[in-house]
Design a protein around this motif. Structure first.
Motif, PDB file in Angstrom:
ATOM      1  N   GLY A  77       8.678  -8.962  16.263  1.00  0.00           N
ATOM      2  CA  GLY A  77       7.850  -8.073  15.389  1.00  0.00           C
ATOM      3  C   GLY A  77       6.928  -8.820  14.361  1.00  0.00           C
ATOM      4  O   GLY A  77       6.653  -8.499  13.202  1.00  0.00           O
ATOM      5  N   MET A  78       6.429  -9.975  15.043  1.00  0.00           N
ATOM      6  CA  MET A  78       5.821 -10.950  14.293  1.00  0.00           C
ATOM      7  C   MET A  78       4.120 -10.591  14.236  1.00  0.00           C
ATOM      8  O   MET A  78       3.293 -11.129  13.437  1.00  0.00           O
ATOM      9  N   SER A  79       3.828  -9.757  15.227  1.00  0.00           N
ATOM     10  CA  SER A  79       2.262  -9.883  15.315  1.00  0.00           C
ATOM     11  C   SER A  79       1.556  -9.098  13.936  1.00  0.00           C
ATOM     12  O   SER A  79       0.596  -9.568  13.822  1.00  0.00           O
ATOM     13  N   PHE A  80       2.200  -8.155  13.561  1.00  0.00           N
ATOM     14  CA  PHE A  80       1.710  -7.378  12.426  1.00  0.00           C
ATOM     15  C   PHE A  80       1.748  -8.448  11.216  1.00  0.00           C
ATOM     16  O   PHE A  80       0.666  -8.574  10.482  1.00  0.00           O
ATOM     17  N   PRO A  81       2.636  -8.978  10.805  1.00  0.00           N
ATOM     18  CA  PRO A  81       2.731  -9.897   9.748  1.00  0.00           C
ATOM     19  C   PRO A  81       1.786 -11.063   9.968  1.00  0.00           C
ATOM     20  O   PRO A  81       0.927 -11.491   9.084  1.00  0.00           O
ATOM     21  N   ILE A  82       1.565 -11.683  11.159  1.00  0.00           N
ATOM     22  CA  ILE A  82       0.530 -12.704  11.459  1.00  0.00           C
ATOM     23  C   ILE A  82      -0.975 -12.140  11.177  1.00  0.00           C
ATOM     24  O   ILE A  82      -1.734 -12.734  10.657  1.00  0.00           O
ATOM     25  N   ALA A  83      -1.225 -10.922  11.775  1.00  0.00           N
ATOM     26  CA  ALA A  83      -2.427 -10.487  11.598  1.00  0.00           C
ATOM     27  C   ALA A  83      -2.758 -10.354  10.262  1.00  0.00           C
ATOM     28  O   ALA A  83      -3.850 -10.414   9.667  1.00  0.00           O
ATOM     29  N   ASP A 105       1.689  -5.190   2.421  1.00  0.00           N
ATOM     30  CA  ASP A 105       3.048  -5.662   1.702  1.00  0.00           C
ATOM     31  C   ASP A 105       3.801  -4.287   1.758  1.00  0.00           C
ATOM     32  O   ASP A 105       5.183  -4.483   1.854  1.00  0.00           O
ATOM     33  N   LEU A 106       3.314  -3.350   1.351  1.00  0.00           N
ATOM     34  CA  LEU A 106       3.912  -1.929   1.126  1.00  0.00           C
ATOM     35  C   LEU A 106       4.511  -1.692   2.537  1.00  0.00           C
ATOM     36  O   LEU A 106       5.668  -1.345   2.350  1.00  0.00           O
ATOM     37  N   ALA A 147       0.590  -1.758  -6.317  1.00  0.00           N
ATOM     38  CA  ALA A 147      -0.327  -2.610  -6.280  1.00  0.00           C
ATOM     39  C   ALA A 147      -0.743  -3.311  -7.625  1.00  0.00           C
ATOM     40  O   ALA A 147      -1.238  -4.522  -7.826  1.00  0.00           O
ATOM     41  N   TRP A 148      -0.501  -2.394  -8.612  1.00  0.00           N
ATOM     42  CA  TRP A 148      -0.752  -2.887 -10.180  1.00  0.00           C
ATOM     43  C   TRP A 148       0.539  -4.202 -10.312  1.00  0.00           C
ATOM     44  O   TRP A 148      -0.038  -5.218 -10.903  1.00  0.00           O
ATOM     45  N   ALA A 149       1.825  -3.948  -9.849  1.00  0.00           N
ATOM     46  CA  ALA A 149       2.758  -5.015 -10.120  1.00  0.00           C
ATOM     47  C   ALA A 149       2.402  -6.246  -9.182  1.00  0.00           C
ATOM     48  O   ALA A 149       2.468  -7.274  -9.666  1.00  0.00           O
TER      49      ALA A 149
END
Ligand SMILES: C[N+](C)(C)CCCC[C@H](N)C(=O)O
Length: 265
Positions: free
Chosen positions: A34-40, A97-98, A144-146
């Motif tokens: 599952g690395m393609s999502f974080p890489i992109a 990130d969410l 997003a505020w945090a």
């Protein structure tokens, strides 16, 4: 606006991530699954961070990255440019990130007892679409505020630590050695994550709380009720793993960023 910093930030973010992914996942099997999502996503976010940082320094000091060894910018300018880079990248980072936090917090299919319901989200795209449908477009920016409070000052600390460590034992006007860049990048990551960890805990709780409505009223409420229920130690949760991950990720990110820019002249 010079764009090579954006491209170098893109590639170096992706390289750093390959090293950081096992720490991020902390599951012994399928480290690189599952690395393609974080890489992109991280490549894009890092590109915005480094691109905005470098172009802000250009606006503040009228020096391009090529001229910065001969005419080093002041630490206050580095700090301001880092904060602005950190602030701008949040709006790119927040939805990614969410999704990452939501996916990491659901139990792996192989770890669930037979007959239990399937995971809520089937993957990053399904997760994004479900959040959009169930929580509205603003739902994608939950926490997003945090995240802004976490990243604006700590990205300033990140670049100041990096610059300061690079300038130690490097003669004026000279480029720091690769070993220096690795060490400076690694410690920049650790220093910024050490300061960022309390708000990182709060940010993740707010991102997860979207599922149970009305869990927290905001950043302050989340801080107070977490500290009341679990003690002040709650703000340091994940500090060790964050630091262990931060060293290799940011050592490689800065090394590849510096060398890509140098190789492009
Ligand atoms: C500002 N904060 C400390 C949150 C992050 C600083 C380093 C960012 C880097 N992409 C990483 O993932 O380590």
């Amino acid at each position: 606006m010079p764009v090579e910093e954006f491209v170098a930030g893109w590639i170096s973010g992706a390289l750093g991530l390959v090293l950081g992914h096992p720490f991020d996942t902390v599951k012994l099997l399928g480290f690189f699954k599952g690395m393609s999502f974080p890489i992109a996503s991280i490549a894009m976010v890092n590109s915005v961070l480094f691109g905005v940082y470098s172009n802000t320094l250009l606006a503040l000091t009228a020096t391009s990255h090529r001229e910065r060894r001969a005419q080093p910018p002041s630490y206050i300018h580095v700090f301001i440019a880092g904060c602005i880079g950190g602030f701008v990248q949040v709006y790119c980072l927040a939805p990614f990130d969410l999704i990452k936090v939501r996916l990491q917090n659901q139990t792996e299919p192989r770890a669930r007892p037979p007959g239990s319901p399937p995971p809520r989200y089937r993957g990053p795209v399904h997760c994004a679409v479900s959040i959009f449908q169930e929580e509205g477009p603003r739902g994608l920016f939950r926490g997003a505020w945090a995240l802004t409070l976490r990243d604006t000052p700590t990205m300033g600390i990140y670049f100041v630590t990096y610059e300061w460590l690079c300038r130690q034992s490097t003669r004026d006007g000279q480029d720091p050695s690769p070993a220096r860049v690795l060490v400076a990048g690694g410690f920049a990551g650790i220093a910024s994550w050490a300061v960022a960890t309390p708000l990182d805990v709060i940010k993740s709780r707010l991102q997860m709380a979207g599922l149970k409505r009305g869990a927290y009223r905001g950043v302050l409420d989340c801080m107070v009720s977490s500290a009341r229920q679990e003690g002040l130690g709650v703000f340091f949760r994940g500090l060790t793993i964050n630091s262990a991950r931060a060293f290799p990720v940011n050592a490689v990110t800065f090394l590849s960023y510096e060398y890509l820019l140098r190789s492009w002249g």
